[in-house]
Design an enzyme around this catalytic site. Structure first.
Site, mmCIF file in Angstrom:
data_model
loop_
_atom_site.group_PDB
_atom_site.id
_atom_site.type_symbol
_atom_site.label_atom_id
_atom_site.label_comp_id
_atom_site.label_asym_id
_atom_site.label_seq_id
_atom_site.Cartn_x
_atom_site.Cartn_y
_atom_site.Cartn_z
ATOM 1 N N ARG A 108 0.835 -1.198 0.000
ATOM 2 C CA ARG A 108 0.000 0.000 0.000
ATOM 3 C C ARG A 108 0.872 1.251 0.000
ATOM 4 N NH1 ARG A 108 -5.033 2.117 -1.044
ATOM 5 N NH2 ARG A 108 -6.113 3.003 0.750
ATOM 6 N N THR A 378 -9.250 0.820 -8.679
ATOM 7 C CA THR A 378 -8.604 -0.479 -8.508
ATOM 8 C C THR A 378 -8.772 -1.451 -9.661
ATOM 9 O OG1 THR A 378 -10.406 -1.505 -7.262
ATOM 10 C CG2 THR A 378 -8.736 -0.398 -5.989
ATOM 11 N N THR A 396 -4.029 -0.683 -7.366
ATOM 12 C CA THR A 396 -4.780 0.579 -7.459
ATOM 13 C C THR A 396 -3.873 1.789 -7.653
ATOM 14 O OG1 THR A 396 -6.455 1.930 -6.342
ATOM 15 C CG2 THR A 396 -4.750 0.978 -4.959
ATOM 16 N N ASN A 398 -5.967 4.475 -7.115
ATOM 17 C CA ASN A 398 -7.119 5.112 -6.467
ATOM 18 C C ASN A 398 -8.131 5.592 -7.501
ATOM 19 O OD1 ASN A 398 -8.477 5.527 -4.065
ATOM 20 N ND2 ASN A 398 -7.794 7.627 -3.874
ATOM 21 N N GLU A 417 -3.629 8.593 -3.646
ATOM 22 C CA GLU A 417 -4.004 7.785 -2.482
ATOM 23 C C GLU A 417 -4.176 8.604 -1.212
ATOM 24 O OE1 GLU A 417 -5.696 4.665 -2.274
ATOM 25 O OE2 GLU A 417 -4.103 4.351 -3.731
ATOM 26 N N ASP A 420 -7.548 8.827 0.417
ATOM 27 C CA ASP A 420 -8.125 7.766 1.240
ATOM 28 C C ASP A 420 -7.899 7.987 2.729
ATOM 29 O OD1 ASP A 420 -9.188 6.511 -0.902
ATOM 30 O OD2 ASP A 420 -7.978 4.689 -0.777
ATOM 31 N N SER A 451 -8.221 0.989 3.409
ATOM 32 C CA SER A 451 -8.634 0.556 2.076
ATOM 33 C C SER A 451 -9.798 -0.417 2.177
ATOM 34 C CB SER A 451 -7.450 -0.134 1.377
ATOM 35 O OG SER A 451 -7.864 -0.786 0.198
ATOM 36 N N SER A 452 -10.549 -0.534 1.077
ATOM 37 C CA SER A 452 -11.629 -1.521 0.973
ATOM 38 C C SER A 452 -11.231 -2.742 0.165
ATOM 39 C CB SER A 452 -12.863 -0.879 0.331
ATOM 40 O OG SER A 452 -13.370 0.158 1.126
ATOM 41 N N GLY A 473 -13.577 0.382 -5.544
ATOM 42 C CA GLY A 473 -13.600 1.284 -4.403
ATOM 43 C C GLY A 473 -14.301 0.706 -3.195
#
Length: 598
Positions: A108, A378, A396, A398, A417, A420, A451-452, A473
Site C-alpha cells: 500500500r 482499482t 490501485t 485510487n 491515495e 483515502d 482501504s476496501s 472502491g
C-alpha cells in the site's frame, strides 16, 4: 423504447433470468458459452483485461509460479489499464502456497514524510486530485518482494511483456475509454496524460493504438537494473524531479525508505468454509467476515433468498460499515479490540439484533462513531497455478488516473491515495448531519490509508476451493461478499455468481444503490421491480447505480457432492487429495475482461 424483439439476445436473457432469480430466490444458470468463463485442468489467470490474463498464463506455461504470473499480469495492467493501476500506485497481495502456508504482502502507498494531519486546510480538492494528493508508491517494491520469495522465472522475463506493450502500442479497451471519458478534462489539463491518451486534439477512441514510450523506457530500466533504479536510482530521481517541479512534497528519502509489509492474513471459519482475507490497513477482510457472521444467524439458504434476503444483506452491510470506520493502519493505531469484535461470532449476534425484517433505519441506529470514506478505483486478479499455489491481488492508483498527473519523464501515472485518509473538520457545524471523520485514519508521515480492497482465498475441508476479489472502491466489500454468497449459499455456478445483479450500501450515505445499467459490452444488469418495491416498503432510500464492482473468480472443484441443475452430481475429475482438479475461471463482464487457462 425498443421492443423485446430487437433487444440484444444476451441482454434479454439477463433481464429474464435475473428478474426471475431476484424475485423468487431461484439461481440462474448462464451456461458456459461466454468468453468470460474458462474451464481448465492446469492453471487459470483471471484479470480485468484478457491481454494480461494471457500474459499471466504464458508465464505459467513456462513453469512460472502463481506469483510470477501476478507480477507479469500486474505490470501489464499498469500499461493497458493505466487508469486503474500501475507502478505509480500500490497493491495488496494474498498468497496461499500448495503446502498451505499463507502470506499477505502489503504494498500500500504511504503518506510522504512532509505530510501532516492538517495539510489540506479544509481544501478537499487538493486531497482528491493534483500533485499534493500523491502518496509514496509501493506496488513495485511489493511485487519484487513477492518474486524474491516465491518466483521461479527471471525478473526481466516478467517485466518484458509490459514493456513491449508500452513501446509497441496497445489498443484502448472499451472500459479504459469509458474511464477516459469520465476524466476527460483532467487528461487534457495534464501534459503527460495528454501526450499518451490524446491525438490531434481528441481523446483516443476504443481500439485506437496507444503508446507510452516513456513508460516503456522506465520498464526497460526496471527489467535490467531491478527496483533499485526506481527507489534509489535514475528513475526515482526523474520521478521526484517531476513531482517537485509540479509543487509536490515527495522526495528521494520517501522512495528510499519505502518497504512492503509482510502481514499475517485474517483466517476465519464462516458458513462452513475457511476464509483467508487481508488484514488492516485493508478493511475488506474484517468487514466481509463480520457481515457474513451476521447473515449466518439466519436459516441458510432460505433466510437469505428473495427480497427479504436482499433486505437482510443490506442491513448486515450497514451494521458492518458502521464498525469498519474504527479501523486504520495497525502500525499507527491500536485496533486490536475493534478487529477482535469484527471477527467475533458473539459480536455479530449482537449486531443481528439491530436488524428488523420490517424496516430499515437511519445511520444513528447502527451506532457508528465516525464518518466513513469512499475510496476509489482499482483492478483485481485471481490466479491458481498448476501446483495449486493461489494468489489474489488487488492493484490501485485510487481514482481514475489517480492524481490525473502522468510523470512526463518516466511515463508513470501518479496515484491520489492521500484522498483515502480522513481529514479533520474545520468547524463543529460540519458534524451536525453526520458523525465526524475517523481519527484512526488521519494523516501521519509514513502511514498507510484505510482501504476496501478485499483479496480473498477460500478453503473447503482444508482444500483450496476458490480465489476471488474485486475492483470498485468502497463497494468492493459488498460486491465480493455477494459473489461469495451467490456461489456458496445460493449454489450458483461461477459465471452466474459473478453476473447476478448487485446492490451496494456504505451506511453513510443512507442510500441503497442498485444496479440498472448496460456495460461496455452491452450486457444489462438490473434488479427486479418486485425486489425494489419490497425494499421501498421497508423505507430504504433507493438510487440507481450506473456502474458495478468488477469481480475475478476462480473455482477449484474438489471431490464432493454438488447441487447442479436441480439434481446432485459427483465431481469425478479430482484426485483423492484434492490437490488437482478442474478449474473454472470467470472475469466479470462488467469491465470487458476475460480469463485465460490451459
Amino acid at each position: 423504447m425498443p421492443t423485446l424483439s430487437v433487444l440484444h439476445p444476451i441482454v434479454l436473457l439477463l433481464i429474464v433470468l435475473l428478474s426471475a432469480w431476484d424475485s423468487a430466490g431461484e439461481r440462474p444458470y448462464y451456461g458456459t458459452s461466454r468468453r468470460e468463463e474458462i474451464v481448465a485442468s492446469n492453471a487459470v489467470v483471471a484479470t480485468d483485461d484478457g491481454r494480461c490474463s494471457e500474459i499471466g498464463i504464458e508465464v505459467l506455461k513456462e513453469g512460472g509460479h502463481a506469483v510470477d504470473a501476478a507480477v507479469a499480469a500486474s505490470l501489464c495492467l499498469g500499461v493497458v489499464s493505466g487508469a486503474s493501476s500501475g507502478i505509480g500506485g500500490g497493491s495488496f497481495m494474498l498468497i496461499r502456497l500448495k503446502n498451505g502456508h499463507t502470506q499477505a504482502i502489503d504494498m500500500r502507498e504511504v503518506a510522504p514524510l512532509k505530510a501532516s494531519e492538517d495539510m489540506y486546510h479544509g481544501n478537499e480538492t487538493l486531497k482528491k486530485v493534483g500533485i499534493l494528493s500523491v502518496a509514496v508508491p509501493g506496488q513495485l517494491a511489493g511485487l519484487h518482494k513477492a518474486w524474491e520469495e516465491h518466483g521461479t522465472l527471471p525478473w526481466e522475463r516478467l517485466v518484458e511483456p509490459a514493456r513491449k506493450l508500452a513501446h509497441n502500442g496497445f489498443a484502448i479497451s472499451p472500459y479504459v475509454h469509458y474511464e477516459m471519458e469520465q476524466t476527460k478534462s483532467g487528461i487534457f489539463a495534464d501534459p503527460g496524460l495528454r501526450e499518451v491518451y490524446t491525438r490531434n486534439g481528441r481523446l483516443l477512441n476504443t481500439n485506437d493504438t496507444c503508446y507510452n514510450k516513456k513508460l516503456a523506457k522506465t520498464l526497460h530500466q526496471i527489467a535490467k537494473q531491478g527496483i533499485e533504479v526506481f527507489y534509489n536510482g535514475s528513475v526515482g530521481v526523474n520521478l521526484i524531479n517531476d513531482i517537485q517541479k509540479a509543487g509536490g512534497i515527495l522526495n528521494l528519502t520517501d522512495l528510499r525508505r519505502y518497504q512492503p509489509k509482510i502481514r499475517k492474513p485474517i483466517i476465519e471459519h464462516v458458513l462452513g468454509h475457511k476464509l483467508i482475507s487481508f488484514p488492516p490497513p485493508s478493511s475488506g477482510g474484517a468487514t466481509m467476515i463480520l457481515m457474513l457472521n451476521i447473515l449466518a444467524q439466519y436459516p441458510i439458504p432460505s433466510g437469505l433468498g428473495g427480497p427479504l434476503g436482499v433486505h437482510r444483506k443490506i442491513e448486515a452491510l450497514k451494521n458492518a460499515f458502521a464498525v469498519r470506520s474504527n479501523l486504520g493502519d495497525p502500525d499507527f493505531v491500536n485496533i486490536t479490540a475493534v478487529l477482535s469484535d469484527m471477527l467475533s461470532v458473539s459480536f455479530a449476534k449482537q449486531l443481528k439484533k439491530n436488524i428488523s425484517d420490517s424496516r430499515t433505519y437511519g445511520p444513528r441506529h447502527y451506532g457508528g462513531k465516525w464518518n466513513p470514506l469512499n475510496d476509489h478505483g482499482t483492478s483485481h486478479m485471481s490466479i491458481i497455478d498448476e501446483e495449486r499455489n493461489a494468489v489474489a491481488i488487488t492493484n490501485t492508483v485510487n481514482a481514475y488516473f489517480g492524481a490525473q498527473i502522468l510523470s512526463p519523464s518516466t511515463g508513470i501515472t501518479l496515484n491520489n491515495e492521500m484522498d483515502d485518509f480522513s481529514m479533520p473538520l474545520n468547524s463543529t457545524s460540519e458534524s451536525q448531519l453526520h458523525p465526524p471523520p475517523a481519527p484512526a485514519n488521519f494523516i501521519r508521515p509514513g502511514k498507510r490509508p484505510l482501504s476496501s480492497m478485499s483479496p480473498t482465498i477460500i478453503l473447503k475441508n482444508g482444500k483450496l476451493k476458490a480465489v476471488m476479489g474485486a475492483s470498485g472502491g468502497a463497494n468492493i466489500i459488498a460486491g465480493t461478499t455477494q459473489v461469495l454468497l451467490n456461489y456458496f449459499v445460493h449454489k450458483m455456478n461461477p459465471l452466474s455468481a459473478v453476473m447476478a445483479p448487485r446492490f451496494y450500501h456504505q451506511w453513510i450515505p443512507n442510500i441503497a444503490y442498485y444496479e440498472n445499467w448496460t456495460s461496455v459490452i452491452d450486457d444489462h444488469y438490473q434488479m427486479s421491480s418486485f425486489t425494489l418495491a419490497s425494499l421501498a416498503k421497508k423505507k430504504h432510500v433507493l438510487e440507481k447505480f450506473t456502474s458495478g464492482v468488477i469481480c475475478q473468480f476462480i473455482e477449484h472443484e474438489t471431490k464432493e457432492l454438488r447441487e447442479q441443475d436441480g439434481g446432485r452430481e459427483l465431481i469425478e475429475s479430482i484426485v483423492e487429495d484434492g490437490s488437482a482438479g478442474k478449474l473454472v475461471g470467470v472475469s466479470d463482464p462488467r469491465k470487458g475482461g476475460y480469463p485465460a487457462g490451459y
